[in-house]
Design a protein around this motif. Structure first.
Motif, PDB file in Angstrom:
ATOM      1  N   TRP A 152      53.964 -58.931 -40.121  1.00 49.56           N
ATOM      2  CA  TRP A 152      53.617 -58.752 -38.717  1.00 49.56           C
ATOM      3  C   TRP A 152      52.339 -59.506 -38.392  1.00 49.56           C
ATOM      4  O   TRP A 152      51.308 -59.330 -39.034  1.00 49.56           O
ATOM      5  CB  TRP A 152      53.453 -57.274 -38.387  1.00 49.56           C
ATOM      6  CG  TRP A 152      54.722 -56.510 -38.576  1.00 49.56           C
ATOM      7  CD1 TRP A 152      55.060 -55.705 -39.623  1.00 49.56           C
ATOM      8  CD2 TRP A 152      55.853 -56.518 -37.703  1.00 49.56           C
ATOM      9  NE1 TRP A 152      56.332 -55.204 -39.457  1.00 49.56           N
ATOM     10  CE2 TRP A 152      56.836 -55.675 -38.287  1.00 49.56           C
ATOM     11  CE3 TRP A 152      56.134 -57.134 -36.489  1.00 49.56           C
ATOM     12  CZ2 TRP A 152      58.072 -55.445 -37.691  1.00 49.56           C
ATOM     13  CZ3 TRP A 152      57.363 -56.902 -35.894  1.00 49.56           C
ATOM     14  CH2 TRP A 152      58.318 -56.073 -36.490  1.00 49.56           C
ATOM     15  N   GLY A 153      52.447 -60.404 -37.431  1.00 50.36           N
ATOM     16  CA  GLY A 153      51.302 -61.228 -37.053  1.00 50.36           C
ATOM     17  C   GLY A 153      51.144 -62.475 -37.890  1.00 50.36           C
ATOM     18  O   GLY A 153      50.229 -63.268 -37.668  1.00 50.36           O
ATOM     19  N   SER A 154      52.060 -62.698 -38.841  1.00 52.24           N
ATOM     20  CA  SER A 154      51.987 -63.887 -39.691  1.00 52.24           C
ATOM     21  C   SER A 154      52.834 -65.010 -39.120  1.00 52.24           C
ATOM     22  O   SER A 154      53.973 -64.796 -38.725  1.00 52.24           O
ATOM     23  CB  SER A 154      52.477 -63.548 -41.104  1.00 52.24           C
ATOM     24  OG  SER A 154      52.602 -64.716 -41.884  1.00 52.24           O
ATOM     25  N   GLY A 155      52.246 -66.216 -39.096  1.00 53.48           N
ATOM     26  CA  GLY A 155      52.983 -67.372 -38.595  1.00 53.48           C
ATOM     27  C   GLY A 155      53.615 -68.198 -39.685  1.00 53.48           C
ATOM     28  O   GLY A 155      54.188 -69.250 -39.423  1.00 53.48           O
ATOM     29  N   GLY A 162      57.471 -68.017 -40.604  1.00 51.87           N
ATOM     30  CA  GLY A 162      56.918 -66.722 -40.292  1.00 51.87           C
ATOM     31  C   GLY A 162      57.953 -65.841 -39.625  1.00 51.87           C
ATOM     32  O   GLY A 162      59.038 -66.284 -39.247  1.00 51.87           O
ATOM     33  N   LEU A 163      57.610 -64.562 -39.466  1.00 51.59           N
ATOM     34  CA  LEU A 163      58.539 -63.611 -38.865  1.00 51.59           C
ATOM     35  C   LEU A 163      58.982 -64.026 -37.460  1.00 51.59           C
ATOM     36  O   LEU A 163      60.180 -63.952 -37.159  1.00 51.59           O
ATOM     37  CB  LEU A 163      57.907 -62.214 -38.840  1.00 51.59           C
ATOM     38  CG  LEU A 163      58.744 -61.090 -38.227  1.00 51.59           C
ATOM     39  CD1 LEU A 163      60.067 -60.918 -38.975  1.00 51.59           C
ATOM     40  CD2 LEU A 163      57.951 -59.787 -38.224  1.00 51.59           C
ATOM     41  N   PRO A 164      58.077 -64.487 -36.572  1.00 48.60           N
ATOM     42  CA  PRO A 164      58.539 -64.890 -35.231  1.00 48.60           C
ATOM     43  C   PRO A 164      59.601 -65.990 -35.270  1.00 48.60           C
ATOM     44  O   PRO A 164      60.560 -65.961 -34.485  1.00 48.60           O
ATOM     45  CB  PRO A 164      57.257 -65.369 -34.546  1.00 48.60           C
ATOM     46  CG  PRO A 164      56.163 -64.635 -35.249  1.00 48.60           C
ATOM     47  CD  PRO A 164      56.605 -64.556 -36.672  1.00 48.60           C
ATOM     48  N   ALA A 165      59.458 -66.945 -36.179  1.00 50.59           N
ATOM     49  CA  ALA A 165      60.440 -68.034 -36.274  1.00 50.59           C
ATOM     50  C   ALA A 165      61.786 -67.519 -36.763  1.00 50.59           C
ATOM     51  O   ALA A 165      62.843 -67.934 -36.274  1.00 50.59           O
ATOM     52  CB  ALA A 165      59.922 -69.128 -37.215  1.00 50.59           C
ATOM     53  N   ARG A 166      61.765 -66.583 -37.718  1.00 52.61           N
ATOM     54  CA  ARG A 166      63.023 -66.023 -38.219  1.00 52.61           C
ATOM     55  C   ARG A 166      63.718 -65.209 -37.129  1.00 52.61           C
ATOM     56  O   ARG A 166      64.943 -65.251 -37.003  1.00 52.61           O
ATOM     57  CB  ARG A 166      62.760 -65.155 -39.453  1.00 52.61           C
ATOM     58  CG  ARG A 166      62.169 -65.919 -40.637  1.00 52.61           C
ATOM     59  CD  ARG A 166      62.330 -65.169 -41.939  1.00 52.61           C
ATOM     60  NE  ARG A 166      61.714 -63.853 -41.951  1.00 52.61           N
ATOM     61  CZ  ARG A 166      60.443 -63.610 -42.261  1.00 52.61           C
ATOM     62  NH1 ARG A 166      59.624 -64.626 -42.546  1.00 52.61           N
ATOM     63  NH2 ARG A 166      59.970 -62.374 -42.294  1.00 52.61           N
ATOM     64  N   ILE A 167      62.935 -64.476 -36.350  1.00 51.58           N
ATOM     65  CA  ILE A 167      63.505 -63.706 -35.241  1.00 51.58           C
ATOM     66  C   ILE A 167      64.149 -64.636 -34.221  1.00 51.58           C
ATOM     67  O   ILE A 167      65.261 -64.380 -33.739  1.00 51.58           O
ATOM     68  CB  ILE A 167      62.416 -62.835 -34.584  1.00 51.58           C
ATOM     69  CG1 ILE A 167      62.024 -61.693 -35.523  1.00 51.58           C
ATOM     70  CG2 ILE A 167      62.898 -62.283 -33.239  1.00 51.58           C
ATOM     71  CD1 ILE A 167      60.837 -60.871 -35.044  1.00 51.58           C
ATOM     72  N   ARG A 168      63.457 -65.726 -33.878  1.00 52.31           N
ATOM     73  CA  ARG A 168      64.011 -66.681 -32.904  1.00 52.31           C
ATOM     74  C   ARG A 168      65.307 -67.301 -33.418  1.00 52.31           C
ATOM     75  O   ARG A 168      66.276 -67.457 -32.669  1.00 52.31           O
ATOM     76  CB  ARG A 168      62.996 -67.778 -32.589  1.00 52.31           C
ATOM     77  CG  ARG A 168      61.853 -67.350 -31.684  1.00 52.31           C
ATOM     78  CD  ARG A 168      61.098 -68.543 -31.154  1.00 52.31           C
ATOM     79  NE  ARG A 168      60.525 -69.349 -32.223  1.00 52.31           N
ATOM     80  CZ  ARG A 168      59.325 -69.134 -32.755  1.00 52.31           C
ATOM     81  NH1 ARG A 168      58.575 -68.130 -32.329  1.00 52.31           N
ATOM     82  NH2 ARG A 168      58.865 -69.915 -33.713  1.00 52.31           N
ATOM     83  N   ARG A 169      65.330 -67.653 -34.701  1.00 52.83           N
ATOM     84  CA  ARG A 169      66.523 -68.299 -35.249  1.00 52.83           C
ATOM     85  C   ARG A 169      67.709 -67.331 -35.276  1.00 52.83           C
ATOM     86  O   ARG A 169      68.827 -67.680 -34.891  1.00 52.83           O
ATOM     87  CB  ARG A 169      66.228 -68.829 -36.656  1.00 52.83           C
ATOM     88  CG  ARG A 169      67.351 -69.643 -37.270  1.00 52.83           C
ATOM     89  CD  ARG A 169      66.820 -70.753 -38.163  1.00 52.83           C
ATOM     90  NE  ARG A 169      65.925 -70.246 -39.178  1.00 52.83           N
ATOM     91  CZ  ARG A 169      66.287 -69.904 -40.432  1.00 52.83           C
ATOM     92  NH1 ARG A 169      67.557 -70.007 -40.783  1.00 52.83           N
ATOM     93  NH2 ARG A 169      65.422 -69.499 -41.316  1.00 52.83           N
ATOM     94  N   ALA A 170      67.471 -66.109 -35.728  1.00 56.43           N
ATOM     95  CA  ALA A 170      68.554 -65.111 -35.757  1.00 56.43           C
ATOM     96  C   ALA A 170      69.025 -64.786 -34.343  1.00 56.43           C
ATOM     97  O   ALA A 170      70.238 -64.666 -34.092  1.00 56.43           O
ATOM     98  CB  ALA A 170      68.071 -63.840 -36.459  1.00 56.43           C
TER      99      ALA A 170
END
Length: 205
Positions: A152-155, A162-170
């Motif tokens: 959480w909060g890691s890019g 990072g987690l935000p990129a994985r969320i966007r891809r999924a």
């Protein structure tokens, strides 16, 4: 078009619920402008725990549980998120999906996700969650999302997303499958509407 997220988090607030919300936001963002209306519902299994246990014993779901099951089986796309317990999904998560008819999720697009205290449990996605939904014959998107406490909060860095990129891809993968499924259903709906118009014209003749 309906998107349903199932969160098996037990605490309030819950990182499991937060991950479900972030994934739902990603899907909504991807589908913005592509669909006229997207209904979103989040199901908190914590609130249905007693009803799930009673259903396993009696075979009859209470109205809130029946509504949750109908929402899951009627969804265009599904997000499922479980915390990790003993290197697998939670018992509540498994018990809920044990109540789903084995054929009800056939072909349904699904994002699988999990949360845990350490990255060592990330393989739960591949050795537990993906086989479960493969058994239910759902269409699981390629990108699964695991969120450890440090994510959480890691890019990320030069070598890992990072987690935000994985969320966007999924989210993008689920949105694409939902849009494709909706477009496949549209011609059939148009044919039915055209047939109804023809029958109406015949009645007036």
């Amino acid at each position: 078009m309906k998107l349903v997220a199932v969160s098996a988090g037990l605490s309030t607030p819950s990182s499991t619920r937060l991950l479900a919300d972030r994934l739902a936001e990603s899907v909504r963002g991807e589908l913005a402008g592509q669909v006229q209306e997207l209904e979103t519902e989040v199901i908190e299994l914590r609130e249905l725990a007693v009803a799930v246990a009673n259903n396993l014993v009696t075979g009859f779901p209470a109205p809130p549980l029946a509504a949750a099951i109908d929402a899951v089986t009627g969804a265009t796309g599904l997000i499922v998120v479980s915390p990790v317990f003993t290197a697998s999904y939670s018992g509540l998560f498994k018990s809920f999906f044990d109540l789903i008819d084995p054929d009800a999720l056939t072909g349904k697009p699904v994002v699988i996700a999990a949360t845990g205290g350490t990255a060592r449990h990330s393989l739960v996605l591949e050795h537990a969650l993906r086989p479960l939904f493969a058994y239910l014959r759902a269409t699981v998107v390629p990108t699964a999302v695991y969120a450890a406490s440090e994510d959480w909060g890691s890019g990320g860095d030069a070598f890992t997303e990072g987690l935000p990129a994985r969320i966007r891809r999924a989210g993008g993968e689920l949105a694409a499958l939902m849009a494709a499924r909706a477009s496949e259903e549209t011609p059939e709906d148009d044919d039915v509407a055209a047939l109804e118009r023809q029958l109406s014209d015949l009645r007036f003749d």
